[in-house]
Enzyme design. Structure first.
Site, PDB file in Angstrom:
ATOM      1  N   LYS A 179     -13.997   3.911  -5.635  1.00  0.00           N
ATOM      2  CA  LYS A 179     -13.970   2.629  -6.322  1.00  0.00           C
ATOM      3  C   LYS A 179     -13.980   1.535  -5.266  1.00  0.00           C
ATOM      4  O   LYS A 179     -12.953   1.160  -4.723  1.00  0.00           O
ATOM      5  CB  LYS A 179     -12.709   2.545  -7.207  1.00  0.00           C
ATOM      6  N   GLU A 253      -2.025   3.349   2.333  1.00  0.00           N
ATOM      7  CA  GLU A 253      -2.050   2.623   3.609  1.00  0.00           C
ATOM      8  C   GLU A 253      -2.048   1.150   3.249  1.00  0.00           C
ATOM      9  O   GLU A 253      -3.033   0.622   2.737  1.00  0.00           O
ATOM     10  CB  GLU A 253      -3.294   3.001   4.422  1.00  0.00           C
ATOM     11  N   CYS A 287      -5.123  -5.305   8.471  1.00  0.00           N
ATOM     12  CA  CYS A 287      -3.694  -5.088   8.215  1.00  0.00           C
ATOM     13  C   CYS A 287      -2.909  -4.734   9.468  1.00  0.00           C
ATOM     14  O   CYS A 287      -1.694  -4.886   9.491  1.00  0.00           O
ATOM     15  CB  CYS A 287      -3.510  -4.005   7.151  1.00  0.00           C
TER      16      CYS A 287
END
Length: 487
Positions: A179, A253, A287
């Protein structure tokens, strides 16, 4: 001719099929603010079809009969095709999310290839079958595919994160429904076509772009055995809640607010240069970036000066221009979030020493690279993940205080130590509450496990630890005679 193209179908069951509904996702350029392509918005019915195709491929057809070496060969063919289409992929990623083209060419596309190669290297020595002997018996321990995987990919490094989910699934014999993010679905369509060209059996990989509601439907689908997600900590906690209800396997994550501890013997010019990539790459939308710079109070002004000199060499502008090093943020909404944090920094008394505004191009969702100094470790900008080109310089007096500041976070994904004494730095790195630490800017590489502690996630990716979440253990009690046949 533009490399960006609209798409009218979904990739399900090895075929391009019409979506169940009429809804479209508009892909908007962060640079021009114009729609550059559309793709179907997948529905719950589309998810049902994709999961059914993945479940059928898991147990029927050529996929479950393929050997490990045949799966490796498939992945290696995909690798060669990625390399062959590298420039097209780089251009598409730059167009859909604003990564500067040189970073797309040097990071956004090469890293997925390296990730693929590292997983293949790891899988070749992975013990899919092993005999274990004990005083009361012998077992053949099998590592079998966990089943149908739902892979949910964010927008910031879409191709890398697609490979982080796709490759271990393929190597372990799973099937997968990917997705992609609504902001960056276009590179996933290229991957789908390359998988077809590589000879991937029908239904093994299915790709359905969708919004949040349909994403939740996929994550909670009874036909899904495992979810692997990369994204915000808030979304990750919601996914963990959904998966927990059905005891569904999940790897998360999530976000980070990583600290770079600068020791008093560090070379400040070298630190600033390392932070070019370590804090500001991809327009601050990674991140693992070091966004809290923890520096001796006596060196704070020196580090700020070095950062300013370094940022003077990072041109801001059109992400398609090869000289650009800072491009726009991915969406207008993301720019608003970043600017809100900048205002909170001002309001809470941090010293704005660089940036804080918008460059005047007349279009594009830009925020200037921004540096705050004299930041309180408990300030909002020091505690919340901003996901933009904003760093907080936090002064300290003692090494113990530096470690306490670094660990004063609900996150624990990454970190750095800069020092002229690597052994001293290594001892300090051991004390940091985080999944990875880079010593003097040295990355851990794709053979080492990567993941976070605290609100930065659950589980690990890369290395042997990155394959484990995609397998199910089975122990078969066997005779010594059979056990010897495996020796």
């Amino acid at each position: 001719m533009s490399v960006v193209a609209s798409h009218s179908d979904l990739f399900i069951g090895g075929e391009w099929v019409a979506p169940a509904g009429p809804d479209k996702i508009e892909v908007i350029s962060p640079w021009t603010e114009e729609v550059i392509a559309t793709v179907p918005a997948g529905s719950a019915e589309d998810v049902d079809r994709a999961v059914a195709a993945a479940r059928s491929a898991l147990t029927r057809g050529p996929w479950p009969a393929m050997s490990f070496e045949e799966r490796v060969a498939l992945v290696n063919r995909l690798r060669d095709l990625l390399v062959g289409h590298a420039e097209k992929l780089a251009q598409v990623i730059t167009a859909e999310m604003g990564s500067p083209i040189t970073q797309s060419r040097n990071i956004q596309v090469p890293n997925p290839v390296k990730i693929l190669e590292a997983y293949v290297d790891t899988a070749r020595t992975y013990p899919f079958e092993e005999v274990r002997r004990s005083a009361n018996g012998q077992a053949l321990v099998l590592r079998q595919p966990v089943g149908v995987v739902a892979g949910v990919v964010p927008w910031n490094v879409p191709l890398s994160l697609t490979m982080q989910k796709l490759v271990p699934a393929l190597l372990t014999g799973c099937t997968i429904v990917l997705k992609p993010s609504p902001e960056t679905p276009l590179d996933a369509y290229i991957v789908a076509r390359l998988l077809q060209e590589a000879g991937c059996p029908p239904g093994v990989v299915n790709i359905v772009p969708a919004g949040r509601e349909v994403s939740e439907y996929l994550i909670s689908h009874s036909g899904v055995n495992k979810v692997t997600f990369t994204g915000s900590s808030a979304a990750g906690r919601r996914i963990a809640e959904i998966c927990g209800k059905d005891l569904r396997r999940v790897t998360l994550e999530l976000g980070g607010k990583s600290a770079a501890i600068v020791l008093d013997d560090a070379n400040l010019e070298e630190v600033a240069e390392a932070l070019r990539i370590g804090s500001f790459r991809n327009n601050g939308q990674i991140c693992t970036l070091k966004t809290r710079l923890v520096v001796p109070a006596k060196l704070q002004s020196g580090l700020v000066d070095c950062l300013g000199a370094m940022l003077d060499t990072m041109p801001i502008g059109d992400p398609g221009d090869e000289t650009t090093q800072i491009g726009p943020l991915v969406t207008q909404r993301q720019r608003g979030i970043v600017e809100g944090y900048i205002e909170s920094g001002r309001a809470e008394g941090a010293k704005l020493v660089r940036g804080g505004g918008r460059p005047d191009f007349g279009h594009g969702w830009f925020v200037e690279p921004t540096v705050f100094a004299d930041v309180n470790p408990d300030a909002t900008i020091a505690q919340r993940e901003i996901f933009g080109p904003v760093v907080s310089v936090i002064p300290y007096e003692s090494e113990d205080e530096a470690v306490a500041i670094a660990n004063n976070s609900t996150y624990g994904l990454n970190g750095s130590v800069f020092t002229g004494d690597p052994l001293r730095g290594l001892q300090l790195a051991r004390r940091m509450e985080t999944g990875s630490v880079e010593l003097n800017g040295k990355p851990a590489g794709f053979l080492a496990p990567m993941g976070g502690v605290k609100y930065s996630g659950l589980g690990r990716e890369f290395g042997r630890e990155g394959l484990d979440p995609f397998i199910e253990f089975k122990s078969i009690g066997i005779s010594e005679e059979i056990a010897r046949s495996f020796d």
